[in-house]
Design a protein around this motif. Structure first.
Motif, mmCIF file in Angstrom:
data_model
loop_
_atom_site.group_PDB
_atom_site.id
_atom_site.type_symbol
_atom_site.label_atom_id
_atom_site.label_comp_id
_atom_site.label_asym_id
_atom_site.label_seq_id
_atom_site.Cartn_x
_atom_site.Cartn_y
_atom_site.Cartn_z
ATOM 1 N N LEU A 72 0.822 -1.202 0.000
ATOM 2 C CA LEU A 72 0.000 0.000 0.000
ATOM 3 C C LEU A 72 0.862 1.261 0.000
ATOM 4 O O LEU A 72 0.602 2.195 -0.775
ATOM 5 N N THR A 73 1.876 1.321 0.840
ATOM 6 C CA THR A 73 2.686 2.546 0.908
ATOM 7 C C THR A 73 3.417 2.789 -0.415
ATOM 8 O O THR A 73 3.471 3.918 -0.903
ATOM 9 N N LEU A 74 3.975 1.714 -0.993
ATOM 10 C CA LEU A 74 4.600 1.874 -2.302
ATOM 11 C C LEU A 74 3.553 2.188 -3.375
ATOM 12 O O LEU A 74 3.820 2.917 -4.330
ATOM 13 N N GLY A 75 2.341 1.638 -3.185
ATOM 14 C CA GLY A 75 1.255 1.914 -4.116
ATOM 15 C C GLY A 75 0.766 3.345 -4.018
ATOM 16 O O GLY A 75 0.373 3.944 -5.022
ATOM 17 N N MET A 76 0.767 3.915 -2.819
ATOM 18 C CA MET A 76 0.402 5.331 -2.668
ATOM 19 C C MET A 76 1.375 6.210 -3.447
ATOM 20 O O MET A 76 0.964 7.160 -4.126
ATOM 21 N N LEU A 77 2.655 5.878 -3.374
ATOM 22 C CA LEU A 77 3.647 6.626 -4.150
ATOM 23 C C LEU A 77 3.434 6.393 -5.648
ATOM 24 O O LEU A 77 3.587 7.313 -6.455
ATOM 25 N N ALA A 78 3.041 5.173 -6.013
ATOM 26 C CA ALA A 78 2.793 4.865 -7.425
ATOM 27 C C ALA A 78 1.604 5.658 -7.964
ATOM 28 O O ALA A 78 1.649 6.188 -9.083
ATOM 29 N N ILE A 79 0.517 5.758 -7.188
ATOM 30 C CA ILE A 79 -0.638 6.554 -7.612
ATOM 31 C C ILE A 79 -0.242 8.022 -7.724
ATOM 32 O O ILE A 79 -0.617 8.720 -8.682
ATOM 33 N N PHE A 80 0.513 8.508 -6.742
ATOM 34 C CA PHE A 80 1.010 9.890 -6.752
ATOM 35 C C PHE A 80 1.763 10.164 -8.058
ATOM 36 O O PHE A 80 1.526 11.181 -8.732
ATOM 37 N N ILE A 81 2.663 9.274 -8.421
ATOM 38 C CA ILE A 81 3.489 9.461 -9.609
ATOM 39 C C ILE A 81 2.691 9.210 -10.886
ATOM 40 O O ILE A 81 2.847 9.935 -11.883
ATOM 41 N N TYR A 82 1.798 8.212 -10.859
ATOM 42 C CA TYR A 82 0.993 7.916 -12.052
ATOM 43 C C TYR A 82 0.118 9.111 -12.448
ATOM 44 O O TYR A 82 0.109 9.537 -13.606
#
Length: 638
Positions: free
Chosen positions: A389-399
């Motif tokens: 989830l934490t890495l995914g939050m960064l992924a959504i931020f960047i996406y």
């Protein structure tokens, strides 16, 4: 979050077809910003970074809206949106957007007129390609890339002769004026040493003035519109599940997503028509108040939609689960909020780029610290105890950031002399390319939606080839109706063919899909960075193809295995739409640096795509270590 529907029938509730109109206008207005940004840059005499504050205002509203809901729910220990109901949530969101649209109209019309001599200091400190135009839109002064060099631009009409033959102006411009038939103007270059003399002549001989609009007021109104969108979007996605057979909820979400993408395709075309009409070519001057037509229309449609939702009986959620507090996760969210406040401080103090970069680095640092700290002790972290989830939050931020920055800086890139054409495109010529970028999102999402339908493997493969070109045809058709020349867009079919190959290679598996399209994104941006002309243009635009199906892959991988924390994790992911407000201004700030410029600033999307490919590789291993079938994760899409 578990949901129970009161609807026992298998048919879709009729009000769902009202709900998808809301999805349409989210996409319509968001994509329209890509046309509004270069227009506002010229109209308000902005730097490239300042022009990106349109995205900053729009997408930060999603973060602020989600943050308010989360903190209020945490304080009261109850899910506020679930308590008031999705139906009321959408109605309140629509009314907030009505308020923002109503505020936009007087904000657009509020102006201050000053003599051109009062702008001397402003013009002296212009960034490269920043320009100023007179109130009658007859004269423009633009800062050029060469050191201490400016251009004086005179519109090619019946008033041009008195300017281009003026002896005092010619004395300050030794090389005289050259006719620019492509942009329907006369152009002359001069040095900074002649700037004061030229401005004095424009004042004394022609009584020229400059009209300053209130850009900050427009940003405020746009923020309020998007704040309503935030509440609408938070409620609309789960509400779509309730409006019919829950087993077919994913199909309804994909249909709504397809309608959203259709809005992103035609939004830039409609806004271009509102601002410029059907004029083809030329450096067209227009009145910003023409955008009021759009907001009058939005007010009417939002009110009609709100009335329908208010008077039509609809099913509501019966989920009465309490709101689980996660104090350590809340501290991380507050830390991200502090970084956002730091960026706002940078805007106030006029040190924008350094504090934008500091804020983004801070957000990344908070998420990485969260990942590390929760691994050591998971107590109190809630959904953030899961590294996916934490890495995914960064992924959504960047996406979201890369999706928006590719489109929002595209106008400035295409206007840049020597990139696509020798003298650069005019503002009235941008919409075919902007609509093609957002249409690329539609191409990918329509193709990605095929997998949710119950068809044979052979039919699915055939549809994966046919559907992208049907969507491509819709894009071309919309441009033809507007009167654009679409022959220049035909080579883009090669990019679509590459995306189709990527779909087949990904085998409808989220980690593999994200990895392949992340790498394709890196490759396309690098091609665009090291080339120019049509090849570079289509390479950058194809980033839309590769972004198009990333949201469902990132979302599915991020919430896989969260169990009872799935709802909370989803809320955290939606907050990270914040990336769409922060990354575009950073690219704009780099574009303002003369040694970098708008073309080289596209290194930012390359880094973004690289992280998304890394996330796909990393989360695959994380989920595998947790015993989760990462290749079976699915998501309804965005």
């Amino acid at each position: 979050m578990a949901q129970q529907s009161k609807q026992n029938g298998q048919s879709t509730h009729p009000s769902f077809f009202v709900l998808i109109l809301v999805f349409f206008f989210w996409g319509f207005l968001a994509a329209s910003n890509s046309i509004f940004i270069p227009f506002c840059k010229s109209h308000f005499n902005l730097t490239q970074l300042e022009s990106q504050l349109i995205d900053f205002s729009f997408y930060s509203a999603y973060f602020i809206g989600s943050l308010i809901l989360y903190l209020a729910s945490a304080a009261r220990k109850v899910d506020i949106l679930n308590k008031i109901g999705y139906k009321k949530g959408i109605i309140y969101g629509l009314l907030i957007s009505v308020l923002g649209s109503a505020i936009m109209i007087p904000c657009v019309n509020k102006e201050k007129i000053v003599p051109i001599t009062e702008t001397l200091q402003d013009i002296s400190s212009f960034q490269v390609e920043q320009q100023l135009q007179t109130s009658d839109r007859q004269v423009k002064i633009r800062r050029e890339k060469q050191a201490d060099t400016y251009s004086l631009l005179i519109s090619d009409n019946e008033s041009a002769a008195k300017y281009i033959s003026n002896p005092q102006l010619l004395a300050a411009i030794p090389a005289g004026f050259q006719q620019d038939t492509e942009h329907k103007q006369y152009a002359a270059t001069f040095t900074k040493a002649s700037l004061e003399k030229i401005i004095t002549v424009l004042d004394s001989e022609y009584k020229q003035t400059v009209t300053f609009g209130y850009f900050a007021l427009i940003l405020m109104a746009l923020f309020i519109v998007a704040l309503g969108f935030s509440l609408q979007q938070t409620a609309a996605n789960p509400f779509a599940i309730l409006l019919g057979d829950p087993a077919k909820g994913t199909n309804r979400l994909n249909l709504a997503g397809g309608i959203n993408s259709f809005g992103t395709t035609i939004g830039p075309i409609i806004v271009s028509m509102l601002l410029f009409g059907n004029i083809k070519g030329g450096d067209v001057s227009t009145d910003i108040s023409k955008i009021n037509t759009l907001y009058f229309l939005l007010i009417g449609l939002f009110l009609v939609a709100a009335a329908i939702f208010a008077f039509v009986k609809m099913p509501e959620s019966q989920d009465n689960a309490g709101f689980e507090t996660s104090p350590k996760a809340t501290k991380s969210i507050l830390g991200i909020s502090f970084m956002f406040v730091l960026i706002l401080l940078g805007l106030i103090l006029k040190i924008e780029l350094p504090l934008f970069i500091t804020g983004i680095v801070g957000i990344i640092g908070i998420l990485l610290y969260t990942k590390s700290a929760s691994a050591a002790n998971s107590e109190g972290w809630g959904a953030m105890r899961y590294p996916q989830l934490t890495l995914g939050m960064l992924a959504i931020f960047i996406y979201v950031g890369v999706e928006v920055t590719l489109a929002s800086n595209l106008g400035a890139l295409l206007k840049h002399p020597g990139f696509l054409t020798a003298k650069g495109l005019a503002e009235s010529e941008l919409d075919p390319y902007v609509s093609l970028f957002w249409g690329s999102m539609m191409i990918g999402r329509w193709t990605g939606a095929i997998s949710v339908f119950n068809v044979s493997k052979g039919v699915r493969k055939l549809l994966c080839i046919i559907v992208p070109f049907i969507a491509y045809g819709v894009i071309l058709g919309a441009n033809i109706i507007k009167g654009n020349n679409v022959t220049e867009l035909y080579p883009y079919a090669i990019c679509i063919a590459i995306q189709i190959i990527g779909f087949f290679a990904s085998q409808d598996k989220p980690a593999k899909t994200l990895m392949i399209f992340g790498l394709l994104g890196v490759g396309s941006v690098l091609i665009g960075l090291f080339t120019s002309g049509a090849l570079a243009t289509f390479a950058f635009i194809s980033g839309g193809l590769f972004c198009s199906i990333m949201w469902p892959s990132i979302f599915a991988l991020s919430i896989a295995g969260l169990g009872k924390y799935t709802g909370q994790g989803s809320a955290f992911l939606v907050m990270m739409i914040l990336g769409g407000s922060l990354i575009p201004p950073v690219q704009g700030g780099l574009a303002d640096i003369p040694s970098i410029g708008i073309h080289a600033s596209y290194i930012i999307p390359a880094f973004c795509f690289a992280y998304l490919a890394f996330f796909a590789f990393s989360v695959k291993n994380i989920l595998k270590s947790q015993g989760i079938d990462y290749e079976s994760a699915t998501s309804g899409g965005h």
